[in-house]
Motif scaffolding. Structure first.
Motif, PDB file in Angstrom:
ATOM      1  N   PRO A 286       4.240   3.133  12.213  1.00 39.47           N
ATOM      2  CA  PRO A 286       3.271   3.728  13.816  1.00 39.47           C
ATOM      3  C   PRO A 286       2.039   3.330  13.736  1.00 39.47           C
ATOM      4  N   SER A 287       0.949   2.583  12.854  1.00 37.12           N
ATOM      5  CA  SER A 287      -0.871   2.237  13.586  1.00 37.12           C
ATOM      6  C   SER A 287      -0.300   0.768  14.338  1.00 37.12           C
ATOM      7  N   GLY A 288       1.008   0.730  13.607  1.00 33.11           N
ATOM      8  CA  GLY A 288       0.768  -1.334  14.465  1.00 33.11           C
ATOM      9  C   GLY A 288       0.618  -2.465  13.040  1.00 33.11           C
ATOM     10  N   HIS A 289       0.410  -2.032  12.145  1.00 37.15           N
ATOM     11  CA  HIS A 289       0.372  -3.417  11.147  1.00 37.15           C
ATOM     12  C   HIS A 289       1.215  -3.737  10.595  1.00 37.15           C
ATOM     13  N   ALA A 290       1.704  -4.957  10.942  1.00 36.79           N
ATOM     14  CA  ALA A 290       2.562  -5.937  10.403  1.00 36.79           C
ATOM     15  C   ALA A 290       3.033  -5.765   8.872  1.00 36.79           C
ATOM     16  N   LEU A 291       3.968  -5.024   7.864  1.00 35.52           N
ATOM     17  CA  LEU A 291       5.241  -5.010   7.355  1.00 35.52           C
ATOM     18  C   LEU A 291       6.403  -5.106   7.595  1.00 35.52           C
TER      19      LEU A 291
ATOM     20  N   GLN B 295      -7.934  -2.339  13.440  1.00 33.86           N
ATOM     21  CA  GLN B 295      -7.380  -3.392  13.525  1.00 33.86           C
ATOM     22  C   GLN B 295      -5.476  -3.815  12.381  1.00 33.86           C
ATOM     23  N   MET B 296      -4.995  -4.617  12.907  1.00 34.85           N
ATOM     24  CA  MET B 296      -3.749  -4.892  12.451  1.00 34.85           C
ATOM     25  C   MET B 296      -3.844  -5.564  11.203  1.00 34.85           C
ATOM     26  N   GLN B 297      -3.341  -5.318  10.099  1.00 35.60           N
ATOM     27  CA  GLN B 297      -3.128  -5.616   8.647  1.00 35.60           C
ATOM     28  C   GLN B 297      -1.797  -6.192   8.870  1.00 35.60           C
ATOM     29  N   HIS B 298      -1.313  -6.861   7.568  1.00 29.62           N
ATOM     30  CA  HIS B 298      -0.404  -7.236   7.239  1.00 29.62           C
ATOM     31  C   HIS B 298      -0.296  -7.023   6.051  1.00 29.62           C
ATOM     32  N   TYR B 299       1.100  -6.344   4.989  1.00 29.38           N
ATOM     33  CA  TYR B 299       0.900  -6.247   4.455  1.00 29.38           C
ATOM     34  C   TYR B 299       3.033  -6.215   4.149  1.00 29.38           C
ATOM     35  N   ALA B 300       3.140  -6.811   2.809  1.00 33.97           N
ATOM     36  CA  ALA B 300       4.082  -7.689   2.598  1.00 33.97           C
ATOM     37  C   ALA B 300       4.808  -6.963   0.895  1.00 33.97           C
ATOM     38  N   PHE B 301       6.212  -6.612   0.866  1.00 36.61           N
ATOM     39  CA  PHE B 301       6.385  -5.545  -0.143  1.00 36.61           C
ATOM     40  C   PHE B 301       8.580  -6.259  -0.521  1.00 36.61           C
TER      41      PHE B 301
END
Length: 145
Positions: A132-137, A79-85
């Motif tokens: 590459p796995s579709g997570h929103a960065l 499942q897509m997750q969002h990670y902000a850096f």
């Protein structure tokens, strides 16, 4: 009136009669990946992280501040997750150049309506893209708060 939640002492000062409280800090998270090695390489290059010892089902990298990202290949649909850096301006420039050079589709907005752009929201710069796995960065140069 509801009672206050209990306060937990995490560190004792030299004087044992006084307690100093500290808040929690973020230590690590597991990021579901289709290919854990590929994901670790992607994040390492973009975030200028360093590989660290890996074990079991995890491929690990370490960010500044001691935060570890662990990549694993779960036996379920990801499942897509969002990670902000948060990065500084010079790092943002290097990371953005890498996105462009490797032709990673990116957007100025989370709705993905402004492709191949960055934004200047919140007094800094930002960009959105997928791993590459579709997570929103998201990379930002200024914190939201």
């Amino acid at each position: 009136m509801a009672p206050s939640p209990p306060r937990v002492a995490c560190h004792r000062a030299a004087d044992t009669s006084r307690r100093t409280l500290i808040s929690a800090t973020f230590n690590h998270t597991i990021i579901a990946s289709r290919d854990r090695e590929e994901s670790a390489r992607f994040y390492t290059g973009l975030l200028e992280a360093r590989p660290v010892a890996s074990w079991g089902p995890f491929t690990n990298i370490l960010l500044d501040g001691g935060v570890m990202l662990q990549f694993a290949e779960p036996p379920v649909e990801i499942q897509m997750q969002h990670y902000a850096f948060l990065v500084d301006d010079a790092h943002f420039d290097r990371a953005y150049a890498r996105l462009v050079a490797t032709e990673v589709l990116h957007w100025a907005d989370p709705q993905m309506t402004r492709p191949y752009e960055t934004n200047t929201e919140h007094g800094g710069r930002g960009v959105y893209f997928k791993d590459p796995s579709g997570h929103a960065l998201e990379l930002i140069t200024r914190p939201y708060l």
